[in-house]
Scaffold this motif. Structure first.
Motif, short mmCIF file in Angstrom:
data_model
loop_
_atom_site.label_atom_id
_atom_site.label_comp_id
_atom_site.label_asym_id
_atom_site.label_seq_id
_atom_site.Cartn_x
_atom_site.Cartn_y
_atom_site.Cartn_z
N VAL A 107 0.83 -1.20 0.00
CA VAL A 107 0.00 0.00 0.00
C VAL A 107 0.87 1.26 0.00
O VAL A 107 1.87 1.35 0.71
N GLU A 108 0.47 2.22 -0.83
CA GLU A 108 1.15 3.51 -0.88
C GLU A 108 0.39 4.47 0.03
O GLU A 108 -0.65 5.00 -0.36
N ALA A 109 0.89 4.67 1.21
CA ALA A 109 0.21 5.52 2.17
C ALA A 109 1.23 6.19 3.08
O ALA A 109 2.32 5.66 3.32
N ASP A 110 0.87 7.35 3.57
CA ASP A 110 1.69 8.03 4.57
C ASP A 110 1.34 7.56 5.97
O ASP A 110 2.19 7.53 6.86
N VAL A 111 0.05 7.20 6.15
CA VAL A 111 -0.43 6.77 7.47
C VAL A 111 -1.27 5.52 7.29
O VAL A 111 -2.21 5.49 6.49
N LEU A 112 -0.95 4.48 8.05
CA LEU A 112 -1.75 3.26 8.10
C LEU A 112 -2.43 3.20 9.47
O LEU A 112 -1.76 3.30 10.51
N VAL A 113 -3.74 3.02 9.47
CA VAL A 113 -4.51 3.04 10.71
C VAL A 113 -5.21 1.70 10.90
O VAL A 113 -6.04 1.29 10.07
N GLY A 114 -4.89 1.00 11.99
CA GLY A 114 -5.61 -0.21 12.37
C GLY A 114 -6.75 0.14 13.30
O GLY A 114 -6.65 1.10 14.08
N THR A 115 -7.84 -0.61 13.26
CA THR A 115 -9.04 -0.23 14.00
C THR A 115 -9.48 -1.26 15.04
O THR A 115 -10.55 -1.11 15.63
N ARG A 125 3.50 -6.47 12.51
CA ARG A 125 4.19 -7.67 12.03
C ARG A 125 4.40 -7.70 10.52
O ARG A 125 5.28 -8.40 10.03
N GLN A 126 3.58 -6.95 9.78
CA GLN A 126 3.62 -7.12 8.33
C GLN A 126 3.82 -5.83 7.53
O GLN A 126 4.15 -5.91 6.35
N ALA A 127 3.60 -4.66 8.12
CA ALA A 127 3.71 -3.43 7.34
C ALA A 127 5.16 -3.16 6.96
O ALA A 127 6.09 -3.45 7.71
N ARG A 128 5.34 -2.60 5.78
CA ARG A 128 6.69 -2.25 5.34
C ARG A 128 7.17 -1.00 6.08
O ARG A 128 6.39 -0.28 6.69
N ARG A 129 8.46 -0.75 6.00
CA ARG A 129 9.00 0.46 6.61
C ARG A 129 8.55 1.68 5.81
O ARG A 129 8.43 1.62 4.59
N GLY A 130 8.30 2.76 6.48
CA GLY A 130 7.93 3.99 5.79
C GLY A 130 6.68 4.63 6.32
O GLY A 130 6.73 5.73 6.90
N PRO A 131 5.49 4.00 6.15
CA PRO A 131 4.27 4.65 6.63
C PRO A 131 4.25 4.77 8.16
O PRO A 131 4.81 3.94 8.87
N VAL A 132 3.60 5.81 8.65
CA VAL A 132 3.33 5.94 10.07
C VAL A 132 2.28 4.90 10.45
O VAL A 132 1.28 4.73 9.73
N LEU A 133 2.49 4.20 11.53
CA LEU A 133 1.57 3.14 11.97
C LEU A 133 0.81 3.60 13.20
O LEU A 133 1.40 3.91 14.24
N HIS A 374 -6.87 14.24 14.93
CA HIS A 374 -6.14 13.14 14.31
C HIS A 374 -5.10 13.68 13.32
O HIS A 374 -3.95 13.23 13.29
N GLU A 375 -5.52 14.64 12.51
CA GLU A 375 -4.62 15.21 11.51
C GLU A 375 -3.38 15.81 12.15
O GLU A 375 -2.26 15.61 11.65
N THR A 376 -3.56 16.53 13.23
CA THR A 376 -2.41 17.16 13.90
C THR A 376 -1.41 16.11 14.36
O THR A 376 -0.20 16.24 14.15
N LEU A 377 -1.92 15.05 14.99
CA LEU A 377 -1.04 13.98 15.46
C LEU A 377 -0.34 13.30 14.31
O LEU A 377 0.90 13.13 14.32
N TRP A 378 -1.08 12.91 13.29
CA TRP A 378 -0.48 12.18 12.17
C TRP A 378 0.51 13.03 11.40
O TRP A 378 1.57 12.55 10.99
N ALA A 379 0.17 14.32 11.21
CA ALA A 379 1.08 15.20 10.47
C ALA A 379 2.41 15.35 11.21
O ALA A 379 3.48 15.38 10.58
N GLU A 380 2.36 15.42 12.54
CA GLU A 380 3.60 15.52 13.32
C GLU A 380 4.45 14.27 13.12
O GLU A 380 5.67 14.35 12.97
N LEU A 381 3.80 13.11 13.12
CA LEU A 381 4.55 11.86 12.96
C LEU A 381 5.10 11.72 11.55
O LEU A 381 6.23 11.25 11.36
N VAL A 382 4.32 12.12 10.55
CA VAL A 382 4.80 12.06 9.17
C VAL A 382 5.97 13.01 8.98
O VAL A 382 6.97 12.68 8.33
N GLU A 383 5.86 14.18 9.56
CA GLU A 383 6.90 15.20 9.38
C GLU A 383 8.25 14.75 9.94
O GLU A 383 9.29 15.02 9.37
N ARG A 384 8.19 14.04 11.04
CA ARG A 384 9.46 13.59 11.62
C ARG A 384 9.97 12.31 10.94
O ARG A 384 11.00 11.78 11.31
#
Length: 424
Positions: A107-115, A125-133, A374-384
């Motif tokens: 998956v091409e994503a900046d943020v992956l969200v499990g529910t 266990r399975q996500a590739r390196r790169g997206p924020v989890l 949610h956006e504020t939190l995720w954007a901070e994690l993506v930015e770093r």
């Protein structure tokens, strides 16, 4: 941002599905959003497709579909990635392990969200390196089995963030000591209803939720009976049905008859949408022994109803301001609940004032406000550039191997315990 939600079954109906769809639709106004449903059992989602959101599935359970997966040999082999401690484990399989893994690696994503916890473990266990989890908790940590709490305590160390729906549950997660993992409480969102606010002059108490023991509708009926004796013009309407495990319609119907409340208390069944029915009342009642959040409390307040609720874990105290937009009473106390109902029933001015306060206070749960958090939190994690934070690849692999080893030991112990019990 490109945001991808992983959901158990987006074609069904439930609180997690509803809140995920609401959040995704709000985010889609500014971001590229998809929802990936592990299962699909019907042609169209029961809640409709969120505007601007892509919905797709991984395993097709529709027997009349050319893509039906029920005959796949791996569909009947037990899951090894999805944790056994998650109550949905029996629905998962080697096929879901493979399909979810394939999705998470590609998956091409900046943020992956499990529910849900089982899907959050898949992320680690399975996500590739790169997206924020991001792992979302829609229930409560203390309500999970010991085995699942153990899995969470180990596996969640590879997440970037965990969000809970209450601050009380966030505190419980912080005690797990997950170094470097952001743990934030972000409540569920509830859209503004499409109906006018409730009329405080209405002589109706409303309640909504599954007809199960944890909701304690027996207590509500007993408490209402004490008020109804002096106020025969007041009604109580309870909306909801039971489930496959519990359905208390029969016992509650008998209780209503025994208390002589057949003309005042009504079991209304399940109604969709619920808001028009809530708006017919002037007081909402919640008698639960526990709540993971309290969606019906917010829904009632958004309709302009003050809420009389038990002060149960975890949500009511974080939603209701006692004595302002509702009343909190001790769990299981029939007399206290009756006094709280009577306080609002007998004071029209106080009821109207609390209704106005509830309507104003509930605006903080508007989808735009919750999505922004949610956006504020995720954007901070993506930015770093946090994807897996500072974990080197070798550390991630070691962490996963340790997790599998612990699982194997636990399985051996469980099997040994079953053998001992069998031959006693």
């Amino acid at each position: 941002m490109r945001i991808s939600f992983l959901l158990h079954n987006g074609y069904h109906y439930g609180g997690t599905i509803r809140t995920t769809f609401t959040l995704a639709e709000e985010l889609a106004e500014r971001h590229e959003v998809q929802i990936v449903s592990v299962f699909r059992h019907r042609d169209r989602p029961l809640l409709g497709l969120p505007s601007g959101v892509t919905l797709r599935h991984l395993v097709d359970l529709r027997r009349d579909s050319p893509g039906f997966d029920g005959d796949h040999p791996d569909f009947h082999r037990p899951a090894e990635v999805f944790p056994r401690g998650d109550g949905r484990w029996k629905q998962y399989s080697a096929l879901t392990d493979a399909r979810i893994g394939e999705h998470l690696r590609g998956v091409e994503a900046d943020v992956l969200v499990g529910t849900r916890p089982g899907l959050n473990v898949h992320l680690t266990r399975q996500a590739r390196r790169g997206p924020v989890l991001v792992g979302q908790e829609h229930l409560i940590l203390d309500g999970h089995s010991y085995r699942l709490r153990r899995d969470i305590g180990h596996e969640y160390a590879l997440l970037d963030a965990v969000t809970t729906v209450t601050e009380a549950d966030a505190r419980a997660y912080r005690k797990l000591r997950l170094p470097g993992v952001r743990i934030e409480a972000v409540p569920n969102s509830v859209p503004a209803p499409s109906v006018p606010p409730a009329d405080p002059a209405a002589r109706t108490v409303v309640a909504a939720g599954r007809l199960t023991r944890v909701k304690r509708y027996d207590l509500l009926i007993d408490a209402f009976a004490e008020v109804a004796a002096d106020h025969p013009d007041w009604k109580l309407r309870i909306y909801g049905t039971g489930d496959a495990v519990q359905d208390l319609k029969g016992p509650l119907t008998r209780q209503i008859k025994e208390r002589g409340l057949g003309e005042q208390v009504f079991l209304m069944g399940s109604v969709t949408p619920l808001e028009p029915e809530l708006a017919k009342g002037s007081i909402a009642a919640v008698t639960s022994e526990r709540e993971s959040f309290g969606m019906t409390i917010v829904e009632a307040m958004r309709c302009g109803l003050p809420v009389v609720s038990t002060d149960c874990p975890h949500g009511p105290r974080e939603i209701i301001e006692d004595g302002v937009d509702g009343i909190l009473v001790p769990v299981g106390d029939v007399a206290a609940f009756a006094r709280a109902l009577r306080r609002l029933v007998e004071d029209d001015e106080a009821r109207a004032k609390a209704a106005r306060a509830a309507l104003a206070a509930a605006e903080r749960f508007d989808p735009a406000r919750i999505a922004a958090r949610h956006e504020t939190l995720w954007a901070e994690l993506v930015e770093r550039g946090s994807g897996r934070r500072t974990h080197p690849e070798g550390t991630v692999s070691l962490h996963r191997r340790v997790g599998r080893a612990v699982d194997a030991v636990y399985d051996l112990k469980a099997r040994a315990g079953r053998l001992v019990r069998r031959f006693r």
